[in-house]
Design a protein around this motif. Structure first.
Motif, PDB file in Angstrom:
ATOM      1  N   VAL A 195      41.885   8.956  45.493  1.00  0.00           N
ATOM      2  CA  VAL A 195      41.462   9.993  44.534  1.00  0.00           C
ATOM      3  C   VAL A 195      39.940  10.109  44.506  1.00  0.00           C
ATOM      4  O   VAL A 195      39.385  11.206  44.353  1.00  0.00           O
ATOM      5  CB  VAL A 195      42.010   9.668  43.121  1.00  0.00           C
ATOM      6  CG1 VAL A 195      41.408  10.598  42.067  1.00  0.00           C
ATOM      7  CG2 VAL A 195      43.532   9.793  43.112  1.00  0.00           C
ATOM      8  N   ASP A 196      39.253   8.990  44.710  1.00  0.00           N
ATOM      9  CA  ASP A 196      37.789   8.970  44.665  1.00  0.00           C
ATOM     10  C   ASP A 196      37.163   9.833  45.759  1.00  0.00           C
ATOM     11  O   ASP A 196      35.983  10.161  45.693  1.00  0.00           O
ATOM     12  CB  ASP A 196      37.294   7.517  44.798  1.00  0.00           C
ATOM     13  CG  ASP A 196      35.840   7.359  44.366  1.00  0.00           C
ATOM     14  OD1 ASP A 196      35.460   7.984  43.350  1.00  0.00           O
ATOM     15  OD2 ASP A 196      35.095   6.638  45.037  1.00  0.00           O
ATOM     16  N   LYS A 197      37.948  10.219  46.776  1.00  0.00           N
ATOM     17  CA  LYS A 197      37.421  11.030  47.877  1.00  0.00           C
ATOM     18  C   LYS A 197      37.498  12.531  47.612  1.00  0.00           C
ATOM     19  O   LYS A 197      37.078  13.336  48.444  1.00  0.00           O
ATOM     20  CB  LYS A 197      38.191  10.697  49.170  1.00  0.00           C
ATOM     21  CG  LYS A 197      38.051   9.251  49.604  1.00  0.00           C
ATOM     22  CD  LYS A 197      38.925   8.930  50.807  1.00  0.00           C
ATOM     23  CE  LYS A 197      38.817   7.451  51.183  1.00  0.00           C
ATOM     24  NZ  LYS A 197      39.738   7.102  52.289  1.00  0.00           N
ATOM     25  N   LEU A 198      38.017  12.896  46.436  1.00  0.00           N
ATOM     26  CA  LEU A 198      38.238  14.319  46.168  1.00  0.00           C
ATOM     27  C   LEU A 198      36.958  15.143  46.093  1.00  0.00           C
ATOM     28  O   LEU A 198      36.997  16.362  46.238  1.00  0.00           O
ATOM     29  CB  LEU A 198      39.038  14.493  44.861  1.00  0.00           C
ATOM     30  CG  LEU A 198      40.564  14.412  45.013  1.00  0.00           C
ATOM     31  CD1 LEU A 198      41.232  14.376  43.653  1.00  0.00           C
ATOM     32  CD2 LEU A 198      41.082  15.593  45.838  1.00  0.00           C
ATOM     33  N   VAL A 206      43.641  14.344  50.789  1.00  0.00           N
ATOM     34  CA  VAL A 206      43.844  13.172  49.940  1.00  0.00           C
ATOM     35  C   VAL A 206      45.337  12.886  49.791  1.00  0.00           C
ATOM     36  O   VAL A 206      45.779  11.735  49.877  1.00  0.00           O
ATOM     37  CB  VAL A 206      43.185  13.379  48.555  1.00  0.00           C
ATOM     38  CG1 VAL A 206      43.567  12.249  47.598  1.00  0.00           C
ATOM     39  CG2 VAL A 206      41.669  13.454  48.687  1.00  0.00           C
ATOM     40  N   LYS A 207      46.121  13.930  49.592  1.00  0.00           N
ATOM     41  CA  LYS A 207      47.576  13.763  49.456  1.00  0.00           C
ATOM     42  C   LYS A 207      48.174  13.172  50.737  1.00  0.00           C
ATOM     43  O   LYS A 207      49.014  12.258  50.676  1.00  0.00           O
ATOM     44  CB  LYS A 207      48.235  15.113  49.149  1.00  0.00           C
ATOM     45  CG  LYS A 207      49.760  15.025  49.035  1.00  0.00           C
ATOM     46  CD  LYS A 207      50.404  16.380  48.825  1.00  0.00           C
ATOM     47  CE  LYS A 207      51.926  16.257  48.872  1.00  0.00           C
ATOM     48  NZ  LYS A 207      52.598  17.573  48.725  1.00  0.00           N
ATOM     49  N   GLN A 229      43.155  17.881  39.135  1.00  0.00           N
ATOM     50  CA  GLN A 229      42.419  19.135  39.282  1.00  0.00           C
ATOM     51  C   GLN A 229      41.965  19.690  37.925  1.00  0.00           C
ATOM     52  O   GLN A 229      41.423  20.787  37.837  1.00  0.00           O
ATOM     53  CB  GLN A 229      43.276  20.149  40.043  1.00  0.00           C
ATOM     54  CG  GLN A 229      43.572  19.671  41.473  1.00  0.00           C
ATOM     55  CD  GLN A 229      44.476  20.609  42.254  1.00  0.00           C
ATOM     56  OE1 GLN A 229      44.122  21.762  42.488  1.00  0.00           O
ATOM     57  NE2 GLN A 229      45.633  20.120  42.665  1.00  0.00           N
ATOM     58  N   LEU A 230      42.165  18.888  36.852  1.00  0.00           N
ATOM     59  CA  LEU A 230      41.740  19.304  35.508  1.00  0.00           C
ATOM     60  C   LEU A 230      40.336  18.797  35.206  1.00  0.00           C
ATOM     61  O   LEU A 230      39.981  17.679  35.554  1.00  0.00           O
ATOM     62  CB  LEU A 230      42.706  18.751  34.462  1.00  0.00           C
ATOM     63  CG  LEU A 230      44.169  19.196  34.547  1.00  0.00           C
ATOM     64  CD1 LEU A 230      45.000  18.432  33.520  1.00  0.00           C
ATOM     65  CD2 LEU A 230      44.286  20.699  34.312  1.00  0.00           C
ATOM     66  N   LEU A 281      37.613  12.119  38.996  1.00  0.00           N
ATOM     67  CA  LEU A 281      36.622  11.068  39.174  1.00  0.00           C
ATOM     68  C   LEU A 281      37.300   9.707  39.093  1.00  0.00           C
ATOM     69  O   LEU A 281      37.956   9.401  38.094  1.00  0.00           O
ATOM     70  CB  LEU A 281      35.524  11.173  38.106  1.00  0.00           C
ATOM     71  CG  LEU A 281      34.432  10.095  38.174  1.00  0.00           C
ATOM     72  CD1 LEU A 281      33.626  10.219  39.468  1.00  0.00           C
ATOM     73  CD2 LEU A 281      33.524  10.170  36.971  1.00  0.00           C
ATOM     74  N   ALA A 282      37.133   8.893  40.143  1.00  0.00           N
ATOM     75  CA  ALA A 282      37.825   7.601  40.170  1.00  0.00           C
ATOM     76  C   ALA A 282      36.879   6.411  40.329  1.00  0.00           C
ATOM     77  O   ALA A 282      37.135   5.352  39.784  1.00  0.00           O
ATOM     78  CB  ALA A 282      38.861   7.588  41.303  1.00  0.00           C
TER      79      ALA A 282
END
Length: 462
Positions: A195-198, A206-207, A229-230, A281-282
């Motif tokens: 998730v941190d790579k988004l 990422v998925k 995505q929020l 943000l992770a």
């Protein structure tokens, strides 16, 4: 090379080992930035500490998640396995535990080392500085966290880097989100790294990593996608507090409650216009336990550069309440929260901005050049400059017995020295020194005993 002053060999060496040399001009820019950051840290009451450049390997192992592979190990020289420090946070936690410190507000500016793939144009190196500010101690929720975000806001505003956004999230919200989306406990940290790579790659990539490489079910990945995505503010926090799944998860509910409190404090600080609650943000580091944040530049506001510099994150941090306990023999915890300024990326922007604008950068702080108008006055120049040095005045002379006055004046113009103290035969007879303003070329005779006070008065106005 054709487009810069470096030789091809120096470029090859610099890019291959991920380190660099700094010219006086570059160091002047860096000192200016360091001063602004240190002034901010001190304004908020921080003390300064330092720690060794290397630690026991076991001190660093298991603290950085998938990034642990980037730690530099040192060859065993005496029975101890050592590694170069990866950041300043883990050494700080070790320092607290060793010295039984339970309450401190500190800053630390020093070099750290990572076996990363260097990207010099984007300010990513293997050896680089970090500027850290941390608050350790048991305090009421979110007050120290809000101050850390205020510090980021102050520094980025002061440095005038352009428009920026500070993204915030909470590891408890993330873990709660993973739980309600069907992620097994054992995969929380590795999915968090994905998730941190988004901020760098699209959701589909990422998925694919989550499903193809890390074995997550497509259904769980899709449910994560609906949340990450929020982004928003207090309205989004209120919305998620009513979410039928998240609101039933204890960790997520705690995190959202604290996030709401954090935004209330940030509203009082007047900085919520630059803050975004962002569920993507992770922050990949394993030691974070609560609020996490990251500052990014939205664009580079620079009329002189056609293409904006892509530099990514310029600050990041969060809460790590369990890290100190890892180093305490009895496992005693010291709650901590902090922020690290991505100084090298900031330097990259400012250096390119200076180059494009052709701004003249002073590389010394010399206030006055002691000069002579005639020959055979070296002794008088040396006596006068000694008086100025002893009085704390920053002064220079040219290292020639009989320099030409024109050459001395040209040196001042080239280096930005604002004043020239000229001694001549007539001035010596009259007991005065001719003080020249380099910019205006105005000259005035000053009594020798009044010279130091006059120089201080004039340079204090610069």
């Amino acid at each position: 090379c054709a487009d810069c002053s470096r030789s091809r060999l120096s470029c090859v060496l610099m890019f291959s080992n991920g380190t660099r040399d700094y010219s006086p001009k570059q160091m002047a820019i860096r000192e200016r930035v360091f001063t602004a950051i240190i002034n901010c840290f001190k304004r908020h009451g921080a003390e300064v500490i330092d720690t060794p450049v290397f630690e026991l390997k076991e001190t660093l192992t298991g603290k950085y998640g998938e990034d642990s592979k980037l730690i530099y190990d040192l060859k065993d020289q005496g029975g101890e396995l050592l590694s170069l420090r990866y950041d300043l946070t883990v050494p700080f936690a070790r320092y607290l535990a060793m010295n039984k410190i339970t309450n401190i507000k500190r800053y630390h500016i020093a070099k750290v080392y990572r076996r990363d793939n260097p990207a010099m144009t984007r300010g990513r190196y293997r050896e680089f500085y970090q500027c850290d500010f941390d608050i350790a101690g048991q305090f009421d929720p979110m007050i120290p966290d809000a101050e850390c975000l205020k510090i980021v806001h102050e520094i980025l505003s002061d440095l005038q880097l352009g428009d920026f956004l500070i993204k915030v999230n909470d590891r408890r919200i993330l873990d709660g989100m993973f739980a309600v989306c069907g992620v097994p406990d054992s995969k929380f940290r590795t999915i968090c790294s994905s998730v941190d790579k988004l901020d760098k790659v699209p959701w589909e990539e990422v998925k694919n990593e989550m499903v193809g490489e890390k074995g997550l079910s497509p259904e769980a990945a899709d449910r994560i996608g609906e949340y990450v995505q929020l982004h928003g503010g207090l309205d989004l926090i209120e919305q998620l507090l009513q979410d039928p799944k998240l609101s039933q998860n204890k960790l997520a509910k705690e995190g959202l409650g604290d996030m709401k409190l954090l935004f209330e404090y940030l509203t009082l600080f007047g900085i919520t216009g630059k803050i975004s609650f962002d569920l993507s943000l992770a922050r990949g580091l394993d030691y974070y336990t609560g609020v996490i944040y990251e500052a990014v530049l939205l664009q580079q506001q620079n009329d002189h550069v056609e293409d904006p510099v892509s530099v990514g994150s310029v600050a990041g941090g969060g809460r790590y309440d369990g890290l100190v306990g890892m180093f305490d023999p009895k496992g005693r915890k010291v709650p901590c929260v902090g922020v690290s300024i991505g100084i090298e990326r900031i330097f990259s922007i400012l250096e390119q901005r200076v180059e494009a604008s052709e701004e003249k950068i002073r590389t010394t702080e010399t206030q006055v050049l002691v000069a002579s108008a005639q020959k055979k006055l070296l002794e008088e120049r040396l006596k006068l400059i000694s008086e100025l040095w002893d009085a704390g005045i920053k002064a220079e002379i040219l290292y020639k017995k009989n320099p030409k006055l024109l050459n001395q004046l040209q040196y001042c113009e080239e280096t930005g020295i604002p004043l020239v103290a000229i001694v001549g035969e007539q001035e010596l007879k009259d007991g005065v020194v001719k003080l020249r303003d380099v910019a205006t070329r105005e000259e005035v005779n000053i009594r020798r005993e009044n010279l130091i006070e006059e120089i201080r008065m004039r340079t204090s106005q610069l």
